[in-house]
Design an enzyme around this catalytic site. Structure first.
Site, PDB file in Angstrom:
ATOM      1  N   ARG A 239       0.910  -1.284  -0.054  1.00  0.00           N
ATOM      2  CA  ARG A 239       0.060   0.063  -0.160  1.00  0.00           C
ATOM      3  C   ARG A 239       0.889   1.198  -0.033  1.00  0.00           C
ATOM      4  O   ARG A 239       0.706   2.059  -0.675  1.00  0.00           O
ATOM      5  CB  ARG A 239      -1.132  -0.105   1.172  1.00  0.00           C
ATOM      6  CG  ARG A 239      -2.044  -0.591   0.984  1.00  0.00           C
ATOM      7  CD  ARG A 239      -2.134  -2.229   0.473  1.00  0.00           C
ATOM      8  NE  ARG A 239      -3.285  -2.969   0.419  1.00  0.00           N
ATOM      9  CZ  ARG A 239      -3.806  -3.533   1.266  1.00  0.00           C
ATOM     10  NH1 ARG A 239      -2.954  -3.969   2.372  1.00  0.00           N
ATOM     11  NH2 ARG A 239      -4.885  -4.169   1.114  1.00  0.00           N
TER      12      ARG A 239
ATOM     13  N   ASP B  55       0.246  -6.652  -3.302  1.00  0.00           N
ATOM     14  CA  ASP B  55      -1.250  -6.670  -3.314  1.00  0.00           C
ATOM     15  C   ASP B  55      -1.898  -5.709  -4.295  1.00  0.00           C
ATOM     16  O   ASP B  55      -1.094  -5.513  -5.126  1.00  0.00           O
ATOM     17  CB  ASP B  55      -1.433  -5.560  -1.779  1.00  0.00           C
ATOM     18  CG  ASP B  55      -2.643  -5.845  -1.212  1.00  0.00           C
ATOM     19  OD1 ASP B  55      -3.922  -5.806  -1.709  1.00  0.00           O
ATOM     20  OD2 ASP B  55      -2.672  -6.540   0.187  1.00  0.00           O
TER      21      ASP B  55
ATOM     22  N   HIS C 272      -6.232 -10.136  -4.108  1.00  0.00           N
ATOM     23  CA  HIS C 272      -5.321  -9.047  -3.946  1.00  0.00           C
ATOM     24  C   HIS C 272      -4.392  -9.015  -4.984  1.00  0.00           C
ATOM     25  O   HIS C 272      -2.991  -8.769  -4.744  1.00  0.00           O
ATOM     26  CB  HIS C 272      -4.783  -8.983  -2.490  1.00  0.00           C
ATOM     27  CG  HIS C 272      -5.591  -8.737  -1.325  1.00  0.00           C
ATOM     28  ND1 HIS C 272      -5.807  -7.481  -1.040  1.00  0.00           N
ATOM     29  CD2 HIS C 272      -6.281  -9.466  -0.462  1.00  0.00           C
ATOM     30  CE1 HIS C 272      -6.855  -7.530  -0.150  1.00  0.00           C
ATOM     31  NE2 HIS C 272      -7.004  -8.570   0.230  1.00  0.00           N
TER      32      HIS C 272
ATOM     33  N   ASP D 159      -6.610 -14.443   1.703  1.00  0.00           N
ATOM     34  CA  ASP D 159      -7.573 -13.464   2.016  1.00  0.00           C
ATOM     35  C   ASP D 159      -8.299 -12.912   0.973  1.00  0.00           C
ATOM     36  O   ASP D 159      -7.893 -12.553   0.209  1.00  0.00           O
ATOM     37  CB  ASP D 159      -7.003 -12.648   3.252  1.00  0.00           C
ATOM     38  CG  ASP D 159      -5.895 -11.666   2.604  1.00  0.00           C
ATOM     39  OD1 ASP D 159      -5.258 -12.034   1.933  1.00  0.00           O
ATOM     40  OD2 ASP D 159      -6.202 -10.294   3.062  1.00  0.00           O
ATOM     41  N   GLU D 160      -9.558 -12.851   1.396  1.00  0.00           N
ATOM     42  CA  GLU D 160     -10.474 -11.771   0.744  1.00  0.00           C
ATOM     43  C   GLU D 160     -10.540 -11.853  -0.524  1.00  0.00           C
ATOM     44  O   GLU D 160     -10.515 -10.836  -1.380  1.00  0.00           O
ATOM     45  CB  GLU D 160      -9.911 -10.338   1.164  1.00  0.00           C
ATOM     46  CG  GLU D 160     -10.092  -9.994   2.863  1.00  0.00           C
ATOM     47  CD  GLU D 160      -9.611  -8.639   2.917  1.00  0.00           C
ATOM     48  OE1 GLU D 160     -10.618  -8.066   3.858  1.00  0.00           O
ATOM     49  OE2 GLU D 160      -8.441  -8.194   2.541  1.00  0.00           O
TER      50      GLU D 160
ATOM     51  N   TRP E 200      -6.966 -14.247  11.456  1.00  0.00           N
ATOM     52  CA  TRP E 200      -6.917 -12.802  11.599  1.00  0.00           C
ATOM     53  C   TRP E 200      -8.309 -12.383  11.865  1.00  0.00           C
ATOM     54  O   TRP E 200      -8.598 -11.312  12.365  1.00  0.00           O
ATOM     55  CB  TRP E 200      -6.496 -12.215  10.372  1.00  0.00           C
ATOM     56  CG  TRP E 200      -7.350 -12.164   9.044  1.00  0.00           C
ATOM     57  CD1 TRP E 200      -7.314 -13.201   8.282  1.00  0.00           C
ATOM     58  CD2 TRP E 200      -8.003 -11.232   8.594  1.00  0.00           C
ATOM     59  NE1 TRP E 200      -7.974 -12.831   7.091  1.00  0.00           N
ATOM     60  CE2 TRP E 200      -8.664 -11.668   7.302  1.00  0.00           C
ATOM     61  CE3 TRP E 200      -8.319  -9.930   9.087  1.00  0.00           C
ATOM     62  CZ2 TRP E 200      -9.630 -10.862   6.549  1.00  0.00           C
ATOM     63  CZ3 TRP E 200      -9.425  -9.247   8.396  1.00  0.00           C
ATOM     64  CH2 TRP E 200      -9.881  -9.609   7.182  1.00  0.00           C
TER      65      TRP E 200
ATOM     66  N   TYR F  78      -3.997  -5.881  15.222  1.00  0.00           N
ATOM     67  CA  TYR F  78      -3.929  -5.067  13.969  1.00  0.00           C
ATOM     68  C   TYR F  78      -3.559  -3.608  14.544  1.00  0.00           C
ATOM     69  O   TYR F  78      -4.424  -2.794  15.107  1.00  0.00           O
ATOM     70  CB  TYR F  78      -5.193  -4.951  13.454  1.00  0.00           C
ATOM     71  CG  TYR F  78      -5.418  -6.078  12.218  1.00  0.00           C
ATOM     72  CD1 TYR F  78      -4.954  -7.400  12.443  1.00  0.00           C
ATOM     73  CD2 TYR F  78      -5.950  -5.822  11.049  1.00  0.00           C
ATOM     74  CE1 TYR F  78      -4.896  -8.404  11.525  1.00  0.00           C
ATOM     75  CE2 TYR F  78      -6.094  -6.726  10.086  1.00  0.00           C
ATOM     76  CZ  TYR F  78      -5.380  -8.179  10.317  1.00  0.00           C
ATOM     77  OH  TYR F  78      -5.382  -9.095   9.224  1.00  0.00           O
TER      78      TYR F  78
ATOM     79  N   TRP G 219      -0.590  -2.818   8.410  1.00  0.00           N
ATOM     80  CA  TRP G 219      -1.058  -2.637   7.305  1.00  0.00           C
ATOM     81  C   TRP G 219      -0.835  -0.973   6.865  1.00  0.00           C
ATOM     82  O   TRP G 219      -1.060  -0.206   7.818  1.00  0.00           O
ATOM     83  CB  TRP G 219      -2.577  -2.947   7.101  1.00  0.00           C
ATOM     84  CG  TRP G 219      -2.745  -4.349   7.235  1.00  0.00           C
ATOM     85  CD1 TRP G 219      -3.504  -5.000   8.426  1.00  0.00           C
ATOM     86  CD2 TRP G 219      -2.616  -5.361   6.309  1.00  0.00           C
ATOM     87  NE1 TRP G 219      -3.366  -6.524   8.302  1.00  0.00           N
ATOM     88  CE2 TRP G 219      -2.971  -6.678   7.096  1.00  0.00           C
ATOM     89  CE3 TRP G 219      -1.948  -5.637   5.291  1.00  0.00           C
ATOM     90  CZ2 TRP G 219      -2.975  -7.899   6.453  1.00  0.00           C
ATOM     91  CZ3 TRP G 219      -1.932  -6.800   4.632  1.00  0.00           C
ATOM     92  CH2 TRP G 219      -2.538  -8.060   5.222  1.00  0.00           C
TER      93      TRP G 219
ATOM     94  N   GLU H 160      -2.374   1.526   4.570  1.00  0.00           N
ATOM     95  CA  GLU H 160      -3.133   1.982   3.574  1.00  0.00           C
ATOM     96  C   GLU H 160      -3.076   3.471   4.276  1.00  0.00           C
ATOM     97  O   GLU H 160      -2.980   4.557   3.346  1.00  0.00           O
ATOM     98  CB  GLU H 160      -4.504   1.723   3.874  1.00  0.00           C
ATOM     99  CG  GLU H 160      -4.914   0.444   3.090  1.00  0.00           C
ATOM    100  CD  GLU H 160      -5.067  -0.581   3.958  1.00  0.00           C
ATOM    101  OE1 GLU H 160      -4.299  -0.801   5.173  1.00  0.00           O
ATOM    102  OE2 GLU H 160      -5.646  -1.680   3.764  1.00  0.00           O
TER     103      GLU H 160
HETATM  104  C1  ACM Z   1      -6.274  -9.312   6.078  1.00  0.00           C
HETATM  105  O1  ACM Z   1      -6.343  -8.196   6.915  1.00  0.00           O
HETATM  106  N1  ACM Z   1      -6.883  -9.075   5.078  1.00  0.00           N
HETATM  107  C2  ACM Z   1      -5.384 -10.445   6.149  1.00  0.00           C
END
Ligand code: ACM
Length: 543
Positions: free
Chosen positions: A174, A203, A278, A340-341, A407, A432, A483, A485
């Protein structure tokens, strides 16, 4: 009162005092060792102190001399033997493995000398980190400091970590973080006896790892035209952008340098290459890896892209090629493949993904994802490595050798452990560190949301009560997530990481029964002075 005693222990007597008179109090070591016994007196470091090593600790001896030199101005001798007095002895003794394990150590500080003993080099290294924290905080300065008596309180420490996985994660996708900052981040992990650096390298918003066979991953996927300003805005019409091109990547030589830097500090670098989701930056570099054929660019807003990898055999082969270069760079036993996601809309709409589901006799897109991850698991296992993925890899069936990072709470860890898989506790609710650390958002830099104050991190008991004791040895440990962002640079990362990382280190290292918030806070007050000397942009402690 306790805070005062700790402060005294960490403050050297003023120059001209009659020798070191260090108070007998609990030294402010972070993370707290499993056993500490204060003893009378102190050991005074001097220009004549000799670091005595055996062949197995020679490099460590030089490393310790290197740590002590800048602030003291003394270039301490490192020798194979010396007189018994006034030395710092570093010894590896394999017979200690029974009592101290792979990473434990014993540190004895007496007025006559100092000894660190461990079964492994890692143990000796952790003993050295504790030794450094027995000295005044000025020991972390990079130029000679006048008027400090470099004395350590006499103490007997036996120290063994609670968990083997003590991690710090960093998202460099990010926001790209320069090599020098990555090394500093690792150095600070090691200072806190953390031993895994989870490097989130790819990502939707950027691909940061040079892959020789596929140069467009970094040439194209490593750069975005501009970045969203302010908090995430769901309505595209209301978004504003900064107009600043952002990007960067690590060459393979950069990576080798960082991996070696980490190894010298007993930190394993665990690379993460995200798949199947991602993946927008990768798809922007090579549209044939995607599902729509569209030419996209790396994402310029936050959130999760729908552009995931397709499931063609050519794409699986591409990812095996990428992982092949990853294995050559990273000796880590673990390789993280994300997982993930992964938004499945494009697979639902793709004739080829649907044909794959039918051909493989799968039920749905979740099982297709599980099949995808298994293509990586089999490949990595055949090469002697272990796949790690976020807890979505449980959906549709867990790959046979997978380790899970839980997570979305603890459930992923519980399900994995019960199924006989290893798991790492990385839940949003306690790890986090992109979440706010104060209740009042107005006085904090913009963050993604959430609320995770220092005390909550510290008082976390990571082993879920719901998990039956017979499965608990499957829990490798804990890890903090950074993270980025909303963290544009290293200063911003440090503000979110510290001091919460100090609390996490104690959760990871210190026996649960020894953890105690008031004692931690007293030691942390002294520890913050070390972080100040190191110019860590830590958030100030609440008063
Ligand atoms: C995550 O926070 N998507 C692993």
């Amino acid at each position: 009162m306790r805070r005062l005693l700790v402060a005294i222990a960490m403050t050297a007597p003023a120059a001209g005092a009659q020798g070191p008179t260090v108070a007998r109090a609990m030294p402010a070591i972070v993370p707290l060792p499993s056993q500490v016994e204060a003893r009378p007196g102190s050991f005074a470091l001097s220009a004549r102190t000799v670091i005595v090593t055996d062949a197995a600790t020679r490099t460590l001896g030089r490393q310790l001399a290197g740590w002590l030199a800048p602030a003291t101005g003394w270039d301490l001798a490192v020798r194979a033997s010396a007189g018994a007095r006034g030395t710092i002895a570093l010894r590896r003794d394999a017979t200690l493995a029974k009592s101290l394990g792979e990473e434990g150590y014993r540190l004895e500080v007496k007025p006559s000398g100092v000894a660190i003993r461990a079964a492994t080099a890692a143990g000796v290294f952790y003993g050295m980190q504790s030794l450094r924290q027995l000295l005044p905080a000025a020991i972390y300065r990079e130029a000679p400091v006048a008027g400090v008596a470099w004395a350590m309180p006499a103490v007997s420490i036996t120290d063994v970590p609670r968990f083997t996985w003590r991690g710090g994660h960093l998202d460099v996708a990010r926001h790209f973080m320069p090599k020098q900052f990555v090394k500093r981040y690792i150095d600070l992990l090691a200072l806190h006896k953390l031993n895994r650096f989870h490097w989130h390298l790819t990502d939707d918003q950027g691909w940061r790892l040079e892959i020789r066979k596929y140069p467009r991953l970094t040439e194209v996927g490593g750069w975005r035209k501009e970045t969203l300003v302010g908090p995430y805005e769901p309505d595209p019409a209301k978004r504003t952008f900064d107009g600043v091109r952002h990007g960067g990547f690590y060459t393979q030589d950069d990576v080798r340098e960082i991996v070696a830097y980490a190894a010298a500090r007993f930190v394993t670098v665990v690379p993460e290459i995200e798949m199947p989701g991602h993946a927008q930056a990768a798809v922007s570099a090579y549209p044939q890896l995607g599902n729509t054929g569209e030419q996209v660019s790396p994402m310029m807003v936050w959130g999760v892209s729908e552009y995931l990898f397709n499931t063609d055999s050519a794409t699986i082969a591409f990812l095996h090629d990428v992982l092949g270069e990853v294995l050559a760079l990273f000796p880590s036993p673990w390789v993280h493949i994300g997982g993930d996601e992964a938004v499945k809309a494009q697979w639902k709409a793709s004739a080829s993904a649907q044909a794959k589901i039918r051909a493989l006799g799968l039920k749905d897109e979740h099982e297709l994802q599980s099949w995808f991850i298994r293509q990586m698991d089999t490949w990595l296992t055949a090469r002697g490595r272990r796949l790690v993925g976020w807890d979505e890899i449980l959906e549709g069936g867990l790959a046979p050798n997978a380790t899970v990072m839980s997570w979305r709470g603890d459930d992923g860890a519980i399900a994995s452990a019960r199924a006989g898989h290893e798991a790492i506790l990385t839940p949003t609710h306690h790890t986090y560190f992109d979440y706010y650390q104060a209740g009042s958002k107005a006085t904090e830099p913009l963050a993604i949301g959430g609320f995770l104050p220092l005390d909550t991190v510290y008082t976390w008991e990571p082993v879920p009560a719901a998990l039956e004791p017979r499965y608990r040895d499957k829990l490798l440990g804990v890890q903090a997530q950074l993270w980025t962002e909303y963290l544009p640079d290293g200063r911003a990362v440090e503000y979110m990481a510290y001091p919460r990382m100090c609390a996490l280190a104690e959760v990871a290292w210190t026996p649960a029964a020894r953890r105690e918030l008031a004692g931690f806070k007293a030691r942390l007050a002294a520890h913050m002075e070390r972080l100040r000397v190191l110019d860590v942009n830590a958030r100030a402690l609440d008063r």
